[in-house]
Design a protein around this motif. Structure first.
Motif, PDB file in Angstrom:
ATOM      1  N   UNK A   5       0.711  -1.262  -0.038  1.00 18.51           N
ATOM      2  CA  UNK A   5       0.095   0.069  -0.069  1.00 18.51           C
ATOM      3  C   UNK A   5       1.047   1.257   0.024  1.00 18.51           C
ATOM      4  N   UNK A   6       0.160   2.371   0.058  1.00 22.62           N
ATOM      5  CA  UNK A   6       1.080   3.761   0.006  1.00 22.62           C
ATOM      6  C   UNK A   6       1.975   3.829   1.107  1.00 22.62           C
ATOM      7  N   UNK A   7       1.843   3.036   2.340  1.00 22.32           N
ATOM      8  CA  UNK A   7       2.853   3.170   3.550  1.00 22.32           C
ATOM      9  C   UNK A   7       3.834   1.876   3.373  1.00 22.32           C
ATOM     10  N   UNK A   8       3.818   1.224   2.295  1.00 25.35           N
ATOM     11  CA  UNK A   8       4.649   0.045   2.171  1.00 25.35           C
ATOM     12  C   UNK A   8       4.502  -0.895   2.728  1.00 25.35           C
ATOM     13  N   UNK A   9       3.387  -1.115   3.432  1.00 21.20           N
ATOM     14  CA  UNK A   9       2.909  -2.549   4.131  1.00 21.20           C
ATOM     15  C   UNK A   9       2.903  -3.307   3.111  1.00 21.20           C
ATOM     16  N   UNK A  10       3.394  -4.547   3.191  1.00 16.21           N
ATOM     17  CA  UNK A  10       3.250  -5.699   2.029  1.00 16.21           C
ATOM     18  C   UNK A  10       1.967  -6.723   2.333  1.00 16.21           C
ATOM     19  N   UNK A  11       1.705  -7.004   3.647  1.00 18.35           N
ATOM     20  CA  UNK A  11       0.799  -8.166   3.512  1.00 18.35           C
ATOM     21  C   UNK A  11      -0.180  -7.578   4.367  1.00 18.35           C
ATOM     22  N   UNK A  12      -1.657  -8.361   4.197  1.00 16.46           N
ATOM     23  CA  UNK A  12      -2.746  -7.915   4.715  1.00 16.46           C
ATOM     24  C   UNK A  12      -2.638  -7.797   6.417  1.00 16.46           C
ATOM     25  N   UNK A  13      -1.850  -8.727   6.711  1.00 18.37           N
ATOM     26  CA  UNK A  13      -1.817  -8.899   8.255  1.00 18.37           C
ATOM     27  C   UNK A  13      -0.894  -7.604   8.637  1.00 18.37           C
ATOM     28  N   UNK A  14       0.058  -7.252   8.129  1.00 14.09           N
ATOM     29  CA  UNK A  14       0.804  -5.941   8.374  1.00 14.09           C
ATOM     30  C   UNK A  14      -0.328  -4.918   8.384  1.00 14.09           C
ATOM     31  N   UNK A  15      -1.147  -4.888   7.433  1.00 15.39           N
ATOM     32  CA  UNK A  15      -1.961  -3.846   7.188  1.00 15.39           C
ATOM     33  C   UNK A  15      -3.048  -3.754   8.527  1.00 15.39           C
ATOM     34  N   UNK A  16      -3.721  -4.861   8.864  1.00 14.07           N
ATOM     35  CA  UNK A  16      -4.789  -4.858   9.946  1.00 14.07           C
ATOM     36  C   UNK A  16      -4.009  -4.257  10.937  1.00 14.07           C
ATOM     37  N   UNK A  17      -2.759  -4.978  11.267  1.00 17.18           N
ATOM     38  CA  UNK A  17      -1.935  -4.524  12.480  1.00 17.18           C
ATOM     39  C   UNK A  17      -1.818  -3.164  12.676  1.00 17.18           C
ATOM     40  N   UNK A  18      -1.272  -2.480  11.687  1.00 19.24           N
ATOM     41  CA  UNK A  18      -0.967  -1.186  11.484  1.00 19.24           C
ATOM     42  C   UNK A  18      -1.990   0.088  11.664  1.00 19.24           C
ATOM     43  N   UNK A  19      -2.999  -0.568  10.929  1.00 18.39           N
ATOM     44  CA  UNK A  19      -4.531   0.237  10.816  1.00 18.39           C
ATOM     45  C   UNK A  19      -5.210   0.409  12.122  1.00 18.39           C
ATOM     46  N   UNK A  20      -5.075  -0.874  12.823  1.00 14.06           N
ATOM     47  CA  UNK A  20      -5.814  -0.804  14.205  1.00 14.06           C
ATOM     48  C   UNK A  20      -5.653   0.757  15.182  1.00 14.06           C
ATOM     49  N   UNK A  21      -4.374   1.001  15.085  1.00 10.57           N
ATOM     50  CA  UNK A  21      -4.108   2.086  15.868  1.00 10.57           C
ATOM     51  C   UNK A  21      -4.882   3.287  15.495  1.00 10.57           C
ATOM     52  N   UNK A  22      -5.098   3.378  14.039  1.00  7.86           N
ATOM     53  CA  UNK A  22      -5.852   4.616  13.629  1.00  7.86           C
ATOM     54  C   UNK A  22      -7.212   4.653  13.771  1.00  7.86           C
ATOM     55  N   UNK A  23      -7.979   3.523  14.172  1.00 11.11           N
ATOM     56  CA  UNK A  23      -9.263   3.669  14.104  1.00 11.11           C
ATOM     57  C   UNK A  23      -9.614   4.301  15.322  1.00 11.11           C
ATOM     58  N   UNK A  24      -8.765   4.789  16.448  1.00  9.01           N
ATOM     59  CA  UNK A  24      -9.118   5.713  17.471  1.00  9.01           C
ATOM     60  C   UNK A  24      -9.307   7.026  16.817  1.00  9.01           C
ATOM     61  N   UNK A  25      -8.536   7.437  15.633  1.00  8.07           N
ATOM     62  CA  UNK A  25      -8.866   8.852  15.139  1.00  8.07           C
ATOM     63  C   UNK A  25     -10.192   8.544  14.393  1.00  8.07           C
ATOM     64  N   UNK A  26     -10.325   7.654  13.613  1.00  5.62           N
ATOM     65  CA  UNK A  26     -11.547   7.426  13.043  1.00  5.62           C
ATOM     66  C   UNK A  26     -12.966   7.742  14.037  1.00  5.62           C
ATOM     67  N   UNK A  27     -12.704   7.212  15.127  1.00  2.00           N
ATOM     68  CA  UNK A  27     -13.814   7.124  15.994  1.00  2.00           C
ATOM     69  C   UNK A  27     -13.697   8.561  16.785  1.00  2.00           C
ATOM     70  N   UNK A  28     -12.738   9.363  16.836  1.00  2.00           N
ATOM     71  CA  UNK A  28     -12.773  10.543  17.335  1.00  2.00           C
ATOM     72  C   UNK A  28     -13.673  11.558  16.535  1.00  2.00           C
ATOM     73  N   UNK A  29     -13.821  11.287  15.392  1.00  4.63           N
ATOM     74  CA  UNK A  29     -14.848  11.949  14.315  1.00  4.63           C
ATOM     75  C   UNK A  29     -14.184  13.440  14.280  1.00  4.63           C
ATOM     76  N   UNK A  30     -12.920  13.505  14.614  1.00  7.58           N
ATOM     77  CA  UNK A  30     -12.511  15.002  14.093  1.00  7.58           C
ATOM     78  C   UNK A  30     -12.482  15.474  12.711  1.00  7.58           C
ATOM     79  N   UNK A  31     -12.845  14.878  11.617  1.00 12.57           N
ATOM     80  CA  UNK A  31     -13.081  15.160  10.489  1.00 12.57           C
ATOM     81  C   UNK A  31     -14.038  14.202   9.736  1.00 12.57           C
ATOM     82  N   UNK A  32     -14.851  14.457   9.038  1.00 13.39           N
ATOM     83  CA  UNK A  32     -15.824  13.523   8.440  1.00 13.39           C
ATOM     84  C   UNK A  32     -15.003  12.749   7.461  1.00 13.39           C
TER      85      UNK A  32
END
Ligand SMILES: *[C@@H]1O[C@H](CO)[C@@H](O)[C@H](O)[C@H]1NC(C)=O
Ligand SMILES: *[C@@H]1O[C@H](CO)[C@@H](O)[C@H](O)[C@H]1NC(C)=O
Ligand SMILES: *[C@@H]1O[C@H](CO)[C@@H](O)[C@H](O)[C@H]1NC(C)=O
Length: 268
Positions: A5-32
Motif C-alpha cells: 500500500x502507500x505506506x509500504x505495508x506488504x501483507x494484509x496482516x501487517x496492514x490490519x495490525x498497523x491500521x488498528x491504532x488509527x481506528x481511534x482517530x476515525x472514532x474521534x470524528x475530528x473530520x468526516x
C-alpha cells in the motif's frame, strides 16, 4: 486493493495490525473524511489497467490534518511523517474529499445533515450532531466544564433550559434550587449567514456537555439522546474513573479491545 500500500505495508496482516491504532482517530470524528483518507493510504484501490496507485488528493490530506492534528497531539500522537500532505497532489485521478461532508462544516452526523440539506435546511448544529462513540464521548467529557444527564426543554431557536440535571462534572442543575436563567444553555452556533443552525430536541433524557464562558453562559458542546447501546454505556461508566491526562492511552486501548469484535471499517 493494491499491495504494497502507500505506506509500504506488504501483507494484509501487517496492514490490519498497523491500521488498528488509527481506528481511534476515525472514532474521534475530528473530520468526516478521516476514514476515507486513511482507507486511501492503507488500502489503495486497485484498477486492473492502471499500474500506478491512486492516491488521496492533497486537499483531502490537508483537510483531515487541519481538523485532526491538534487533537492527535493532545493525545500524544504527532502527525506522522509518512502522511505528510506534500507527498500528495491534486490531480484528476486522486481521491477527493467527500463534498457533503465538507459542506457540513464540522457537524459529525452525516445522515442527519444530508437529510437537513435535502429538506433545504441549514446543517444541524455541531453540538447536536456529535458521534456517539466511546472515543468522542470521552474526549468531549475531558474538555467540557459541565457534564449532565439532563431533562431539557427547548426555549427558542437558540437556547434550551435544563429542567433537571444529574451532574457527572461541574454543577448540578435543579429546578427547585437553581433559577431558570442559570439553567439556560445555548445550543446554537450561528451559520455564516447569521441564521441559527437547527437542533432537533425531543422529550426524554440527554447526555449534555457544555462549556461555561467567562460571563457564566453555558454553551453546548455535545447533546446526545440518552442511549443504552454498548459504546454509550461504556463511555458513561468511564466518567468516574477516566484520567483525562492519559486519555490518549485510554482511547487507544479501547480501540485495541474493540477492534476485532466491532465491524471494522471496510478496508478489506
Ligand atoms: C462553512 O464555513 C465556511 C467558512 O467558515 C463558510 O464560508 C461556509 O458557507 C460554511 N458552509 C455551510 C454549509 O454552512
Ligand atoms: C471548552 O473550553 C476549553 C477552554 O477554552 C477548551 O479547551 C475546550 O476544548 C472546550 N471544550 C469543548 C468540548 O469544546
Ligand atoms: C432565546 O432566549 C435567550 C434567553 O432568553 C435569549 O438570550 C436569546 O436571544 C433568544 N434567542 C432568540 C433567537 O430569540
Amino acid at each position: 486493493m493494491r499491495l504494497p500500500n502507500l505506506l509500504d505495508h506488504e501483507t494484509l496482516d501487517e496492514i490490519i495490525e498497523q491500521s488498528t491504532a488509527w481506528q481511534s482517530l476515525v472514532q474521534l470524528h475530528c473530520n468526516p473524511n478521516t476514514q476515507l483518507f486513511l482507507c486511501s493510504v492503507f488500502a489503495p484501490v486497485c484498477l486492473p489497467n492502471l499500474d500506478k496507485p491512486i492516491k488521496p488528493c492533497k486537499s483531502l490530506c490537508e483537510e483531515v490534518q487541519s481538523n485532526c492534528e491538534s487533537r492527535m497531539q493532545q493525545y500524544g500522537f504527532p502527525w506522522p511523517e509518512m502522511l505528510r500532505c506534500d507527498r500528495f497532489e491534486d490531480n484528476d485521478m486522486c481521491i477527493k474529499p467527500h463534498n457533503a461532508a465538507s459542506a457540513s462544516n464540522g457537524s459529525q452526523n452525516f445522515a442527519l445533515n444530508l437529510k437537513a440539506q435535502a429538506l433545504g435546511h441549514n446543517p444541524v448544529c455541531k453540538s447536536c450532531s456529535q458521534a456517539s462513540t466511546f472515543e468522542n464521548i470521552l474526549d468531549n467529557f475531558c474538555r467540557a466544564s459541565v457534564v449532565l444527564r439532563a431533562r431539557v426543554r427547548p426555549l427558542n431557536e437558540t437556547h434550551i433550559i435544563v429542567r433537571k440535571g444529574r451532574s457527572f462534572k461541574g454543577p448540578t442543575f435543579d429546578r427547585k434550587r437553581t433559577p431558570a436563567h442559570e439553567r439556560l444553555v445555548k445550543i446554537s452556533d450561528v451559520n455564516s449567514d447569521g441564521t441559527p443552525c437547527p437542533c432537533p430536541i425531543t422529550k426524554g433524557n440527554f447526555l449534555l456537555m457544555a462549556n461555561e464562558t467567562d460571563n457564566g453562559q453555558f454553551i453546548a458542546k455535545l447533546i446526545l439522546p440518552w442511549k443504552q447501546d454498548k459504546n454509550f454505556k461504556s463511555a458513561i461508566r468511564r466518567f468516574r474513573a477516566v484520567d483525562c491526562t492519559t486519555l490518549g492511552r485510554e482511547i487507544r486501548e479501547s480501540v485495541l479491545r474493540q477492534s476485532y469484535k466491532r465491524k471494522v471499517p471496510n478496508y478489506y
